[in-house]
Every structure is written in C-alpha cells, then in structure tokens.
Design a protein around this motif. Structure first.
Motif, PDB file in Angstrom:
ATOM      1  N   THR A 121       0.945  -1.329   0.068  1.00 46.14           N
ATOM      2  CA  THR A 121      -0.038  -0.106  -0.064  1.00 46.14           C
ATOM      3  C   THR A 121       0.828   1.293  -0.016  1.00 46.14           C
ATOM      4  OG1 THR A 121      -1.633  -1.096   1.409  1.00 46.14           O
ATOM      5  CG2 THR A 121      -1.995   1.194   1.264  1.00 46.14           C
ATOM      6  N   PRO A 122       0.801   2.110  -0.996  1.00 44.45           N
ATOM      7  CA  PRO A 122       1.831   3.156  -1.121  1.00 44.45           C
ATOM      8  C   PRO A 122       0.970   4.419  -0.746  1.00 44.45           C
ATOM      9  CG  PRO A 122       0.605   3.061  -3.322  1.00 44.45           C
ATOM     10  CD  PRO A 122       0.280   1.710  -2.282  1.00 44.45           C
ATOM     11  N   GLY A 123       1.810   5.451  -0.241  1.00 42.11           N
ATOM     12  CA  GLY A 123       1.139   6.594   0.397  1.00 42.11           C
ATOM     13  C   GLY A 123       2.420   7.460   0.767  1.00 42.11           C
ATOM     14  N   PRO A 124       2.137   8.290   1.992  1.00 37.88           N
ATOM     15  CA  PRO A 124       3.344   9.268   2.530  1.00 37.88           C
ATOM     16  C   PRO A 124       4.307   8.090   2.841  1.00 37.88           C
ATOM     17  CG  PRO A 124       1.210  10.058   3.162  1.00 37.88           C
ATOM     18  CD  PRO A 124       1.068   8.752   2.555  1.00 37.88           C
ATOM     19  N   ALA A 125       3.985   6.940   3.338  1.00 37.72           N
ATOM     20  CA  ALA A 125       4.889   5.845   3.539  1.00 37.72           C
ATOM     21  C   ALA A 125       4.472   4.765   2.776  1.00 37.72           C
ATOM     22  CB  ALA A 125       5.016   5.628   5.066  1.00 37.72           C
ATOM     23  N   SER A 126       5.237   4.021   2.260  1.00 36.93           N
ATOM     24  CA  SER A 126       4.946   2.772   1.497  1.00 36.93           C
ATOM     25  C   SER A 126       4.995   1.646   2.339  1.00 36.93           C
ATOM     26  CB  SER A 126       5.644   2.412   0.264  1.00 36.93           C
ATOM     27  OG  SER A 126       5.362   3.296  -0.676  1.00 36.93           O
ATOM     28  N   VAL A 127       3.935   1.013   2.806  1.00 31.00           N
ATOM     29  CA  VAL A 127       3.734  -0.336   3.719  1.00 31.00           C
ATOM     30  C   VAL A 127       3.762  -1.622   2.952  1.00 31.00           C
ATOM     31  CG1 VAL A 127       2.668  -1.273   5.598  1.00 31.00           C
ATOM     32  CG2 VAL A 127       2.893   1.215   5.255  1.00 31.00           C
ATOM     33  N   MET A 128       4.480  -2.559   3.456  1.00 27.70           N
ATOM     34  CA  MET A 128       4.298  -4.035   2.638  1.00 27.70           C
ATOM     35  C   MET A 128       4.161  -5.099   3.918  1.00 27.70           C
ATOM     36  SD  MET A 128       7.609  -4.110  -0.065  1.00 27.70           S
ATOM     37  CE  MET A 128       7.725  -2.863  -1.345  1.00 27.70           C
ATOM     38  N   GLU A 129       2.985  -5.720   3.642  1.00 26.52           N
ATOM     39  CA  GLU A 129       2.891  -6.930   4.541  1.00 26.52           C
ATOM     40  C   GLU A 129       3.320  -7.976   3.958  1.00 26.52           C
ATOM     41  OE1 GLU A 129       1.704  -6.244   7.359  1.00 26.52           O
ATOM     42  OE2 GLU A 129       0.802  -4.320   7.288  1.00 26.52           O
ATOM     43  N   ALA A 134       6.116 -13.784   8.869  1.00 24.55           N
ATOM     44  CA  ALA A 134       5.249 -12.586   8.495  1.00 24.55           C
ATOM     45  C   ALA A 134       6.130 -11.290   9.276  1.00 24.55           C
ATOM     46  CB  ALA A 134       4.011 -12.768   9.059  1.00 24.55           C
ATOM     47  N   TYR A 135       6.171 -10.259   8.349  1.00 28.41           N
ATOM     48  CA  TYR A 135       6.399  -8.994   8.792  1.00 28.41           C
ATOM     49  C   TYR A 135       6.156  -7.936   7.947  1.00 28.41           C
ATOM     50  CZ  TYR A 135      10.235 -10.188   5.422  1.00 28.41           C
ATOM     51  OH  TYR A 135      10.874 -10.686   4.437  1.00 28.41           O
ATOM     52  N   ARG A 136       6.055  -6.728   8.547  1.00 30.01           N
ATOM     53  CA  ARG A 136       5.852  -5.716   7.944  1.00 30.01           C
ATOM     54  C   ARG A 136       6.842  -4.724   7.646  1.00 30.01           C
ATOM     55  NH1 ARG A 136       1.997  -3.042  11.329  1.00 30.01           N
ATOM     56  NH2 ARG A 136       0.133  -4.217  10.337  1.00 30.01           N
ATOM     57  N   LEU A 137       6.928  -4.487   6.198  1.00 28.40           N
ATOM     58  CA  LEU A 137       8.048  -3.278   5.936  1.00 28.40           C
ATOM     59  C   LEU A 137       7.455  -1.880   5.684  1.00 28.40           C
ATOM     60  CD1 LEU A 137       9.946  -5.543   3.212  1.00 28.40           C
ATOM     61  CD2 LEU A 137      10.213  -5.149   5.781  1.00 28.40           C
ATOM     62  N   THR A 138       8.023  -1.013   6.279  1.00 23.00           N
ATOM     63  CA  THR A 138       7.698   0.394   6.183  1.00 23.00           C
ATOM     64  C   THR A 138       8.836   1.254   5.536  1.00 23.00           C
ATOM     65  OG1 THR A 138       6.106  -0.052   8.018  1.00 23.00           O
ATOM     66  CG2 THR A 138       6.550   2.283   7.321  1.00 23.00           C
ATOM     67  N   TRP A 139       8.626   1.827   4.398  1.00 22.90           N
ATOM     68  CA  TRP A 139       9.559   2.887   3.532  1.00 22.90           C
ATOM     69  C   TRP A 139       9.128   4.021   4.052  1.00 22.90           C
ATOM     70  CZ3 TRP A 139      12.969   0.080   0.505  1.00 22.90           C
ATOM     71  CH2 TRP A 139      12.694  -1.228   0.183  1.00 22.90           C
TER      72      TRP A 139
END
Length: 510
Positions: free
Chosen positions: A238-246, A397-402
């Motif tokens: 999910t992109p946005g001000p931060a891009s988040v990957m589950e 499982a983990y979340r990545l936040t750019w």
C-alpha cells in the motif's frame, strides 16, 4: 560521472478439494504458458517441490543480451503507455524491465484474474530501443523479463507515479510520496559475510493480482529459489506518504541454514562527520542511511550510527522476540549533503516489524569497506539463533515500512547526529552526539545525568550543553584508544533515574 547514472548502476548491481489440485496446478504453472488456477498455496507447493529436488540454475539469456554495455542497456526504455493495465480502469499499472547485462537470467511474470494465472509474454516491441542498442537475437515471448515496476495514482495530474521496483536476485525498493529511491529490501540473505561467499536467492516468477478500479493496495506473489533454499512470498503493498508492505514468507531449506538473514536490508554509507577526513569531496556527507535503529524485546530503543570501516566488520545485537529494526536516514536537510542530484536527504528509511514471536537471535549489521558511493556496503537483518533445518517448513510474517522515520511511538529524544575527531591539544578522540529537543530537557543540562561506557577503554564523564541550532542537548566525551584497533562505546542520558534518550552505540575502528 552523472550522479543519476551512478545511482542507477548501483541499484542495478536484486478447501480439501482445492488442496488436492495444488500440486497439479503447481506443475502446470511451472511447465506451461497456458492459464492455470492460482492460489498462494500453489506458490507454496511450487517452492516445496523445488526444495525436494536438486537445485538447477535457470538458463541465461543469449550472449548478445548479456554483453550489452551499461549505456546500451539503459537505452532500452519502457514507455508508460505500454504498461500492463494502462488501457484499463485498474488502479495500478506495471512496467517491465528487459533482461541482459547485470540480469543474465530472466523471470516469468503472470497476471491473476478471476482466480486464473495468465502469462505475460515478453515482446521487444513493448520497449523503445535507442540508437545505442544493437540488433538482438531471441526477442520472442519465451525470453522473459528482469523485473517489474509498480505505478498508481499518487497525486500527479497526468500519469500514475512509480513507487516500487522488484529487480535483481530477490531485491526490491520502494518510496513514499515525494521521496527518492535509496536503500533496498531483499527476500532473504544467505551466508552474508561468510568467508566462502554469500549466496543470493532469486525471485524467479512473479504473480500480479489484478486490482480493482478503486483498490488501494497491490498484491504481488513471488517464487524464490537458490542452491540452499526455496520460498514463496506474498507482498501486500500500500503506497502513500509511507509505503507499507505486509510480507508473508514460507521457506523450504534444502540444507541446514546456519547463517540466514530474515528481513534483510541493503544500503550505502560512504562518509559523514565520523569519517569525513578520508574523502576529498565537496559534499559534507554521502549516504542512503546513517544508522541502524532497533527496538528490542525489552522495549529499549537503540541507535547505532553506521560506519565505513577499513576492514569488514560484523556486529550482532542479541535479542529475543525483537519488536523492530531498520536502517534509517536522520540527516534530513539538503545542506547535510549539498547534493542537488542524488538528494540523499530525501531517501527513505526501511523499518522491519516482526509479526509473531521470532524467538532468540540477533539483529546483525554488516559494514563493508568501500571507496565509492556506487556500491551498497551496508547489510542489516535478523539472524535466528537456531539454524533452519533441511527439509523443514518455516513460516514468517512481517511488515516493511518505507518512510522518513520509523513508524514507532517513542517518548525519548532521538540522536540527531554523531561526529568524531582528534582531540585538540591532547591525545585521544572526541565524540560529539546531538540529541533532539524534548520536554525532558526543559530544566536544562544540569538536570540530566550522562552515562558513558566502554568495555575496552576509559571514557570521560562527558560534557552536556544546550545546542542553540537544534534546541536539544549536545553530549561530548573523550576516549584514548591507545594501541587498540577497535573500541565499543555506549552513551545515554538519564533523568531522575529514568532513561531520557535513546541508547547510543558505536564501534570505533582505527
């Protein structure tokens, strides 16, 4: 060298009834270009089947593709209007990268619509070829791609904006809105810094779930393979001000994996105020990220500034069930770098947040010597204390936040900057640490206790002063390394017996 070309070169250098059909569908997906039923379980089954067979490297693309020069390869461009789903109302478009040069083995790409996987055939006509590109053999649909680029509506009035790239081995990059590409993530790290050499698992197939017109997220599946391990990955992006990957990953080791890195991050650090004197450069600093941030299982926030040592060094920070770690960029002003092309101040950090218990292990930091900014020389990952056994199945499982900063709540002031140098008129080294402003500092430096420590040398008590340029506090202390080749250092501020800052850690090397 043009800085944009330099950057690109570095980044180029990563139901019961249904379950009975998964092995059949998996074999079909691997052996045919016809549409087949798709599910995540099918990708897992493909990975499982591969792990039970001897590893066989994929064929390379023809020699003339591999022999392309850097400029020739860059002259094969993918126009936005040729993107997958460009002529539809779907919320995402997909660009493709040609194989060749640094990417000698192509990947297969499939779209998933209504539960069926459809192959995306390669066609050189999808690309614009410049005058530098020679005539190339084998340009048909069986060739394959080297990677994919994701685009969606992020505020530009005329076209969908790119924000994520998967290309090369198991590497991928992403940015938040308005940011500039920098560090990379990877599917898995194997034998990093091992004397016998590192192994680089590769994503060999991608499946792209076709998004609806108003869908905010994009789902990408990937099949990974290498001599030691195969795996199935699912990225919900999910992109946005931060891009988040589950991220969901299922791994099948072929052999016992002792040196394996989960959630690996790769970045570049050349110099800053800790080693500025080594480089004859007009810029004050050059780095994608400047520190490793860790939130350990005990809730302690630790900041470890990065280094570009003269010899390879590996640091392990033991922990149990870490809450998160990441490589972050805290220098955020253009003047910190004075680079109008690379825009290092605008690079994202990348935060890894485990889901579930990861058990005992260590956040591991690898710092590789480099004299040029075109090379990624920093690696960070979680290394489990217990090996992954051959023939096992490992689910993660983990979340990545750019993002510009780590997405964690903190009550304690951060470290803004670290500087080092020779003491004036005395032997030894001086360390200067700037902490951001905080209500904890309202009573002034005299209300704060300084705690400095080294297991190797004597460290001065330190001097704490208000820094008028940041509003926060600056800590300065000295140490004398003598004949030692490296010194571990630790510092923290406290108030009324409680922590009043992050923990600062550093390894000084001669």
């Amino acid at each position: 060298m043009n800085r944009l070309l330099s950057l690109s070169r570095r980044q180029l250098l990563g139901g019961v009834a249904a379950s009975a059909l998964w092995p059949v569908a998996a074999r079909q997906a691997a052996a045919t270009d016809e549409p087949v039923p798709f599910s995540r379980e099918m990708v897992i089954e493909l990975a499982r089947q591969r792990s039970q067979q001897d590893y066989t490297p994929r064929e390379t693309v023809p020699e003339d593709w591999r022999a392309l020069t850097y400029d020739q390869y860059r002259d094969i461009r993918f126009p936005r209007d040729h993107a997958l789903w460009a002529d539809t109302g779907r919320s995402y478009n997909i660009d493709f990268f040609a194989p060749g040069l640094y990417f000698p083995r192509a990947v297969k790409v499939f779209t998933v619509e209504d539960g069926m996987a459809h192959p995306v055939p390669f066609d050189l006509a999808m690309f614009d070829k410049g005058d530098l590109v020679p005539d190339l053999t084998k340009t048909g649909e069986s060739l394959g791609f080297s990677g994919i680029r994701l685009r969606t509506d992020l505020g530009h009035p005329e076209y969908k904006t790119e924000f994520c790239v998967f290309q090369g081995a198991s590497y991928f990059r992403a940015i938040g809105i308005g940011q500039t590409y920098g560090l990379s993530g990877r599917g898995l790290a194997v034998n990093t810094a091992d004397p016998e050499g590192e192994e680089f698992p590769e994503f060999i197939q991608f499946w792209l779930e076709a998004p609806g017109p108003d869908q905010a997220n994009m789902v990408v599946h990937a099949l990974m393979d290498s001599p030691s391990v195969s795996g199935a990955y699912r990225f919900d992006i999910t992109p946005g001000p931060a891009s988040v990957m589950e991220v969901e990953a299922t791994l099948f080791p072929r052999v016992e994996l002792n040196n394996v890195g989960i959630g690996p991050l790769t970045s570049m650090f050349l110099y800053d105020q800790t080693n500025r004197s080594r480089f004859d450069d007009f810029r004050p600093a050059v780095h994608d990220t400047d520190g490793l941030l860790m939130l350990n299982g005990n809730g302690e926030m630790i900041w470890r500034p990065l280094a570009n040592p003269l010899q390879l060094q590996v640091s392990s920070f033991g922990d149990t069930n870490p809450r998160g770690f990441g490589l972050m960029q805290r220098a955020r002003k253009l003047s910190d770098f004075a680079d109008l092309e690379a825009l290092y101040h605008n690079r994202p950090g990348l935060w890894v947040e485990p889901k579930g218990d990861w058990g005992p292990g260590a956040v591991t930091l690898v710092e590789i010597p480099t004299e040029e900014e075109i090379y990624d020389n920093i690696v960070a990952y979680w290394r489990p204390a217990n090996p992954m056994s051959a023939g096992s199945q490992v689910d993660l499982a983990y979340r990545l936040t750019w993002s510009a900063d780590a997405p964690v709540h903190r009550d304690l002031p951060r470290v803004l900057n670290t500087a080092m140098g020779k003491r004036a008129f005395a032997e030894g080294r001086v360390v200067v640490i700037d902490f951001e402003d905080s209500p904890l500092f309202d009573e002034g430096p005299d209300a704060i206790d300084v705690h400095t420590f080294s297991p190797h040398v004597e460290v001065s008590e330190g001097v704490l002063q208000r820094n008028p340029s940041t509003g926060g506090l600056r800590l300065a202390f000295n140490f004398e390394p003598g004949e030692r080749r490296h010194v571990e250092l630790r510092a923290q501020l406290r108030k009324d017996g409680q922590n009043a800052s992050e923990v600062w850690l550093y390894r000084w090397t001669a």
